[in-house]
Write an enzyme that holds these catalytic residues in place. Structure first.
Site, PDB file in Angstrom:
ATOM      1  N   GLY A 123     -28.068 -75.374 -53.406  1.00  0.00           N
ATOM      2  CA  GLY A 123     -27.874 -76.814 -53.258  1.00  0.00           C
ATOM      3  C   GLY A 123     -27.900 -77.234 -51.804  1.00  0.00           C
ATOM      4  O   GLY A 123     -26.857 -77.453 -51.181  1.00  0.00           O
ATOM      5  N   TYR A 124     -29.082 -77.337 -51.269  1.00  0.00           N
ATOM      6  CA  TYR A 124     -29.247 -77.749 -49.873  1.00  0.00           C
ATOM      7  C   TYR A 124     -29.800 -79.174 -49.794  1.00  0.00           C
ATOM      8  O   TYR A 124     -29.155 -80.084 -49.298  1.00  0.00           O
ATOM      9  CB  TYR A 124     -30.220 -76.806 -49.157  1.00  0.00           C
ATOM     10  CG  TYR A 124     -29.620 -75.555 -48.548  1.00  0.00           C
ATOM     11  CD1 TYR A 124     -28.505 -74.938 -49.105  1.00  0.00           C
ATOM     12  CD2 TYR A 124     -30.195 -74.969 -47.412  1.00  0.00           C
ATOM     13  CE1 TYR A 124     -27.972 -73.783 -48.538  1.00  0.00           C
ATOM     14  CE2 TYR A 124     -29.670 -73.822 -46.843  1.00  0.00           C
ATOM     15  CZ  TYR A 124     -28.559 -73.220 -47.401  1.00  0.00           C
ATOM     16  OH  TYR A 124     -28.062 -72.080 -46.838  1.00  0.00           O
ATOM     17  N   GLU A 136     -34.156 -66.613 -46.699  1.00  0.00           N
ATOM     18  CA  GLU A 136     -35.033 -67.293 -47.658  1.00  0.00           C
ATOM     19  C   GLU A 136     -36.472 -67.260 -47.142  1.00  0.00           C
ATOM     20  O   GLU A 136     -37.415 -66.976 -47.878  1.00  0.00           O
ATOM     21  CB  GLU A 136     -34.560 -68.743 -47.857  1.00  0.00           C
ATOM     22  CG  GLU A 136     -35.455 -69.520 -48.810  1.00  0.00           C
ATOM     23  CD  GLU A 136     -34.951 -70.935 -49.089  1.00  0.00           C
ATOM     24  OE1 GLU A 136     -34.009 -71.385 -48.403  1.00  0.00           O
ATOM     25  OE2 GLU A 136     -35.521 -71.586 -49.980  1.00  0.00           O
TER      26      GLU A 136
HETATM   27  C1  LIG Z   1     -40.913 -75.712 -55.365  1.00  0.00           C
HETATM   28  C2  LIG Z   1     -39.779 -76.145 -54.511  1.00  0.00           C
HETATM   29  C3  LIG Z   1     -38.551 -75.582 -54.690  1.00  0.00           C
HETATM   30  C4  LIG Z   1     -37.451 -75.994 -53.926  1.00  0.00           C
HETATM   31  N1  LIG Z   1     -36.259 -75.437 -54.194  1.00  0.00           N
HETATM   32  C5  LIG Z   1     -35.170 -75.904 -53.527  1.00  0.00           C
HETATM   33  C6  LIG Z   1     -33.886 -75.444 -53.861  1.00  0.00           C
HETATM   34  O1  LIG Z   1     -33.731 -74.614 -54.733  1.00  0.00           O
HETATM   35  N2  LIG Z   1     -32.831 -75.938 -53.221  1.00  0.00           N
HETATM   36  C7  LIG Z   1     -32.962 -76.860 -52.236  1.00  0.00           C
HETATM   37  O2  LIG Z   1     -31.957 -77.226 -51.661  1.00  0.00           O
HETATM   38  N3  LIG Z   1     -34.165 -77.325 -51.877  1.00  0.00           N
HETATM   39  C8  LIG Z   1     -35.273 -76.881 -52.522  1.00  0.00           C
HETATM   40  N4  LIG Z   1     -36.505 -77.372 -52.194  1.00  0.00           N
HETATM   41  C9  LIG Z   1     -36.570 -78.445 -51.208  1.00  0.00           C
HETATM   42  C10 LIG Z   1     -37.243 -78.085 -49.915  1.00  0.00           C
HETATM   43  O3  LIG Z   1     -36.418 -77.314 -49.108  1.00  0.00           O
HETATM   44  C11 LIG Z   1     -37.642 -79.411 -49.242  1.00  0.00           C
HETATM   45  O4  LIG Z   1     -38.628 -80.005 -50.048  1.00  0.00           O
HETATM   46  C12 LIG Z   1     -38.149 -79.227 -47.849  1.00  0.00           C
HETATM   47  O5  LIG Z   1     -37.130 -78.857 -46.985  1.00  0.00           O
HETATM   48  C13 LIG Z   1     -38.841 -80.480 -47.314  1.00  0.00           C
HETATM   49  O6  LIG Z   1     -38.049 -81.610 -47.432  1.00  0.00           O
HETATM   50  P1  LIG Z   1     -38.599 -82.940 -48.105  1.00  0.00           P
HETATM   51  O7  LIG Z   1     -39.214 -82.559 -49.391  1.00  0.00           O
HETATM   52  O8  LIG Z   1     -37.499 -83.912 -48.113  1.00  0.00           O
HETATM   53  O9  LIG Z   1     -39.765 -83.424 -47.160  1.00  0.00           O
HETATM   54  P2  LIG Z   1     -39.635 -84.294 -45.825  1.00  0.00           P
HETATM   55  O10 LIG Z   1     -38.588 -83.677 -44.934  1.00  0.00           O
HETATM   56  O11 LIG Z   1     -39.490 -85.721 -46.147  1.00  0.00           O
HETATM   57  O12 LIG Z   1     -41.055 -84.028 -45.174  1.00  0.00           O
HETATM   58  C14 LIG Z   1     -42.244 -84.801 -45.443  1.00  0.00           C
HETATM   59  C15 LIG Z   1     -43.331 -84.384 -44.467  1.00  0.00           C
HETATM   60  O13 LIG Z   1     -42.911 -84.701 -43.117  1.00  0.00           O
HETATM   61  C16 LIG Z   1     -42.971 -83.582 -42.305  1.00  0.00           C
HETATM   62  N5  LIG Z   1     -41.887 -83.567 -41.319  1.00  0.00           N
HETATM   63  C17 LIG Z   1     -40.560 -83.797 -41.535  1.00  0.00           C
HETATM   64  N6  LIG Z   1     -39.864 -83.633 -40.395  1.00  0.00           N
HETATM   65  C18 LIG Z   1     -40.761 -83.275 -39.439  1.00  0.00           C
HETATM   66  C19 LIG Z   1     -40.665 -82.983 -38.050  1.00  0.00           C
HETATM   67  N7  LIG Z   1     -39.506 -82.973 -37.393  1.00  0.00           N
HETATM   68  N8  LIG Z   1     -41.798 -82.682 -37.396  1.00  0.00           N
HETATM   69  C20 LIG Z   1     -42.997 -82.651 -38.036  1.00  0.00           C
HETATM   70  N9  LIG Z   1     -43.154 -82.932 -39.337  1.00  0.00           N
HETATM   71  C21 LIG Z   1     -42.044 -83.239 -40.026  1.00  0.00           C
HETATM   72  C22 LIG Z   1     -42.800 -82.387 -43.253  1.00  0.00           C
HETATM   73  O14 LIG Z   1     -43.346 -81.221 -42.674  1.00  0.00           O
HETATM   74  C23 LIG Z   1     -43.588 -82.869 -44.462  1.00  0.00           C
HETATM   75  O15 LIG Z   1     -44.939 -82.610 -44.263  1.00  0.00           O
HETATM   76  C24 LIG Z   1     -37.616 -76.962 -52.923  1.00  0.00           C
HETATM   77  C25 LIG Z   1     -38.884 -77.528 -52.716  1.00  0.00           C
HETATM   78  C26 LIG Z   1     -39.945 -77.131 -53.492  1.00  0.00           C
HETATM   79  C27 LIG Z   1     -41.267 -77.774 -53.244  1.00  0.00           C
END
Ligand SMILES: Cc1cc2nc3c(=O)[nH]c(=O)nc-3n(C[C@H](O)[C@H](O)[C@H](O)COP(=O)(O)OP(=O)(O)OC[C@H]3O[C@@H](n4cnc5c(N)ncnc54)[C@H](O)[C@@H]3O)c2cc1C
Ligand SMILES: Cc1cc2nc3c(=O)[nH]c(=O)nc-3n(C[C@H](O)[C@H](O)[C@H](O)COP(=O)(O)OP(=O)(O)OC[C@H]3O[C@@H](n4cnc5c(N)ncnc54)[C@H](O)[C@@H]3O)c2cc1C
Lengths: 375, 385
Positions: free
Chosen positions: B132-133, B248
């Protein structure tokens, strides 16, 4: 384990500090280039390397060398690459030595190599692309020896060499691996014409023309008609060495670039603050690490005599070629206008890279070999 | 050395005797993985038996201390076990966030009591964990998370929402980042463990574009969490979170190796009649074989404690981009065959579903852009990163 042993680390540290002091671009590459030295490298440095034992690094202990392997050679080559140090180390101390191991010709030339007095060259290619099986230079039996006729090009240090190992065809026809023979031809052999060519990176690689060059039967290195085996062994070592040199070169160019990103200001910021440059630099960092790991793995397998050594050598040369090309392109680009000037060192990396990629097969050649071996 | 050889022989013999034949075949899809946990339905007796015997020996986590349910093996022995398993094509007995993520964090930050309580169960596959992150407003900017945990004296009261929680609906427990203070962004985060059956926890599955592995929205409504389930210090959970993320990423980077580490893509695709594709495959094989060498080196560095803490980011980035490329090439080589989503011979659309699934590799566990940012900052020390 793929980690270095303490001895290997010591060798790397020793070479690093030695070349960072004596092998620098200013003391070596630029110096010899600017005075128009016909060798393109300094014999003084070659002597110093001998004093450190480096010239005999790969020569067996029973022949007076250190008896070390491809891994140690790669560590030295990486430092050579980092400093763009011109020397006959790769072609003489690694490639020629590998071909000469366990032969009478070896006994003849090893002492001079160990002493840093002898330079050896290796003549394989006859066209602008590395195609070892296509060798057509002909060696006809004549008297109690052979007469060699044909041409070679891209013979690194050919004009400075005391002896040139020439791969020739004693049987079969171009395209076949069988029927090749390796000859040790002394530089002063009658009928051997050597054109000293300066390459883009100001290194020297000769074009040879052989017109009925007569050599004795004892000039044969290894066995008649079965020269592909020593040739392949030597090229494996050469490719791993060149890959390591490219890794060092890429690493050197990227360090120089990172330093620049941390000091050059535009738009009121250090250019290293721009994310587009950061991401490209970070991508490049990973690629260099991967190329190094591949090179070390190839060296390890060569040293173990493992079956996969051939495949991994192709992987290493192809990967290092592509990564180092990326490294120098990014380096010059990120330096902006200053990177285009002769005065700045970064362009020298770009020129050297192109030459190293072509040496013993460019990255396309090796990728094709990977595919052939894999499929 | 001689000891290692003996170990190899004994290991080989043990695996020969104990690994069921069905567990020596390649997995057909993600659904073949064994996740364990309270409610897990084993697909076969062989799968259950394989988990049990490996768990009893501590070989689901060969290098954890035996006191915590591990195998107590040295790095060299662990490597041998892996090699011998690979040699007979043995499946991984357990896929587990507990092993690849939480376990290492507990080993480093957990109390003795927590280690004794949770690690052996993780090793035997008895509890299934979820992570749960992420939250709707905190993805890449993870430290922006809002889920709140109030100190109620003897327990914490948790309220908020998580998102993208993989398998939250199937998990028994969650390791969860919560905000315990609003005074500082990174300095107000704590790391909690709790049972998903606790009152006030609910989940809502979200389907992925691949049709695989639904992940979830997860809601917390006045969830009571006993205080002894806090890992590390209160407000200092960010360090635990980052350490776990390193593991991870290390796990995800392994995906770059694809299904068969020794097999090249050219081998698995067979004859290719398109010259441009053939060239791309050749270059891919170069990259993949080089990356395999890097992975081996990286794992050895990790085990020797010589890896830079930000190196998992480099590996994650390189490995996942490579895996995406692999599946693009598989799709290109497959042509219309690779587009079959539901059919007998496509094995339920394995190719297109896997291709789509891999697109998450460069997002989950932190996006590629975020990994590059970490490398730029922590390894290359570029300014203002
Ligand atoms: C299949 C799958 C399983 C997952 N499982 C889990 C889980 O079990 N538990 C959990 O907690 N999370 C989980 N996640 C979540 C995952 O960790 C997040 O999706 C990820 O951290 C990206 O966050 P976001 O989706 O909010 O994208 P955003 O942070 O909104 O990013 C959108 C875009 O902006 C870019 N971006 C954002 N910040 C920057 C920056 N500073 N510089 C350059 N580019 C940037 C990103 O690279 C991306 O291309 C999972 C995701 C997927 C797809
Ligand atoms: C062969 C040659 C001929 C030239 N002829 C002329 C001429 O006739 N007249 C003339 O006036 N000039 C000339 N120039 C100069 C040329 O216009 C500059 O080199 C160019 O504008 C780049 O500036 P710079 O060299 O100071 O690099 P910098 O601006 O220092 O750039 C260094 C690196 O940082 C990057 N960078 C800089 N700012 C940003 C940003 N905001 N975001 C992301 N990346 C950034 C750049 O792309 C580059 O990679 C010439 C240059 C060359 C190489």
């Amino acid at each position: 384990m793929t980690l270095l042993t303490d001895d290997q680390r010591q060798l790397a540290d020793m070479t690093r500090s030695f070349l960072a002091e004596e092998g620098t671009i200013k003391k070596q590459l630029r110096h010899w280039r600017d005075i128009g030295c016909k060798d393109g490298f300094g014999h003084g440095l070659w002597k110093q390397m001998a004093e450190l034992g480096l010239t005999g690094l790969a020569i067996p202990e029973e022949d007076g060398g250190l008896g070390l392997g491809a891994t140690e050679a790669a560590l030295v080559m990486e430092e050579v690459g980092r400093n763009l140090t011109p020397s006959p180390f790769l072609t003489t101390a690694l490639v020629a030595v590998e071909a000469l191991k366990g032969t009478e010709q070896g006994k003849r030339w090893f002492p001079g190599i160990i002493a840093g007095e002898t330079v050896a060259a290796f003549a394989v290619d006859e066209g602008p692309h590395h195609r070892p099986r296509q060798i057509a230079l002909e060696a006809r039996r004549s008297g109690n020896g052979f007469a060699l006729s044909g041409t070679k090009q891209f013979v690194v240090h050919g004009a400075s060499a005391d002896v040139i190992l020439v791969a020739a065809r004693t049987a079969g026809s171009a395209g076949e691996a069988e029927g090749l023979t390796l000859f040790a031809v002394p530089r002063d052999a009658a009928g051997l014409e050597i054109e000293n060519v300066t390459l883009a990176d100001s290194s020297k690689a000769a074009r040879l023309t052989l017109s009925n060059v007569a050599v004795d039967a004892d000039a044969v290195v290894g066995e008649v008609d079965h020269g592909f085996e020593p040739l392949r062994r030597a090229m494996r070592v050469g490719r791993t060495g060149a890959a390591a040199e490219m890794v060092g070169l890429a690493s050197g160019a990227s360090t120089m670039t990172l330093d620049y990103l941390k000091q050059r200001k535009q738009f009121g910021k250090l250019i290293g603050e721009f994310q587009v440059l950061q991401h490209r630099a970070a991508h490049l960092f990973g690629e260099i690490e991967i190329a190094r790991a591949a090179t070390w793995k190839a060296a390890e397998l060569v040293d173990k005599g493992d079956d996969r050594a051939g495949l991994m050598t192709h992987v290493a040369k192809a990967k290092a070629g592509r990564v180092s090309a990326l490294a120098v392109q990014e380096a010059v680009q990120m330096h902006g206008g200053i990177g285009m000037t002769d005065e700045h060192d970064i362009g020298l990396y770009m020129k050297r890279e192109k030459v190293l990629d072509a040496l013993f097969g460019d990255s396309n050649y090796h990728a094709r070999m990977v595919r052939m071996l894999a499929a | 050395m001689a000891d290692l050889e003996t170990f190899r022989e004994q290991t080989r013999a043990w695996l020969e005797a104990n690994c069921p034949p069905e567990m020596r075949t390649p997995m057909r899809s993600e659904d073949d993985a064994c996740w364990g946990g309270r409610h897990f339905k084993f697909q076969s007796e062989a799968q259950e038996q394989w988990l049990r015997v490996m768990g009893e020996k501590g070989w689901t986590v060969p290098d954890w201390p035996a006191a915590y349910g591990g195998g107590g093996l040295s790095p060299a022995e662990t490597k041998i076990l892996k090699e011998e398993m690979k040699a007979i094509g043995a499946r991984n007995p357990l896929s587990s966030f507990g092993i690849s993520m939480l376990g290492p964090a507990l080993l480093k930050y957990g109390t003795e009591e927590q280690k004794k309580r949770f690690l052996p169960e993780i090793a035997r596959g008895e509890i299934r964990w979820c992570q749960g992150y992420s939250e709707p407003g905190a993805g890449s900017d993870l430290a922006g998370l809002q889920t709140k945990a109030e100190d109620m004296g003897d327990h914490y009261l948790v309220n908020g929402q998580k998102v993208w929680t993989s398998y939250a609906d199937k998990a028994d427990w969650i390791f969860c980042l919560v905000r315990t203070s609003t005074e500082s962004k990174h300095g107000g985060i704590s790391f909690l463990l709790f049972d998903m059956e606790s009152e006030g926890v609910s989940t809502k599955p979200i389907l992925l574009i691949s049709g695989y592995s639904p992940f979830c929205e997860t809601f917390f409504d006045n969830v009571r969490v006993p205080k002894d389930q806090l890992v590390g210090e209160v407000n200092r959970g960010w360090n635990v979170a980052k350490y776990l993320l390193g593991h991870e990423r290390e796990m995800i980077s392994g995906m770059g190796l694809g299904s068969g580490t020794s097999k090249t893509l050219a081998q698995s695709l067979g004859e290719i009649d398109d010259a441009i594709l053939a060239a791309e495959v050749a270059l891919f094989d170069v990259d993949a074989l080089a990356f395999a060498a890097m992975s081996e080196h990286f794992i050895d560095q990790l085990k020797a404690g010589e890896a830079h803490p930000a190196m998992p980011s480099m590996m994650k980035y390189a490995g996942t981009e490579l895996n995406k490329k692999r599946h693009e090439l598989i799709m290109a080589a497959g042509g219309s065959d690779a587009l079959e989503w539901e059919s007998e011979r496509s094995r339920g659309g394995k190719a297109p579903r896997e291709w789509l699934r891999t697109k998450a590799n460069s997002i989950e566990g932190g996006t590629s852009e975020v990994q590059l940012g970490i490398v730029a900052k922590h390894i290359l020390q570029l300014p203002g990163a």
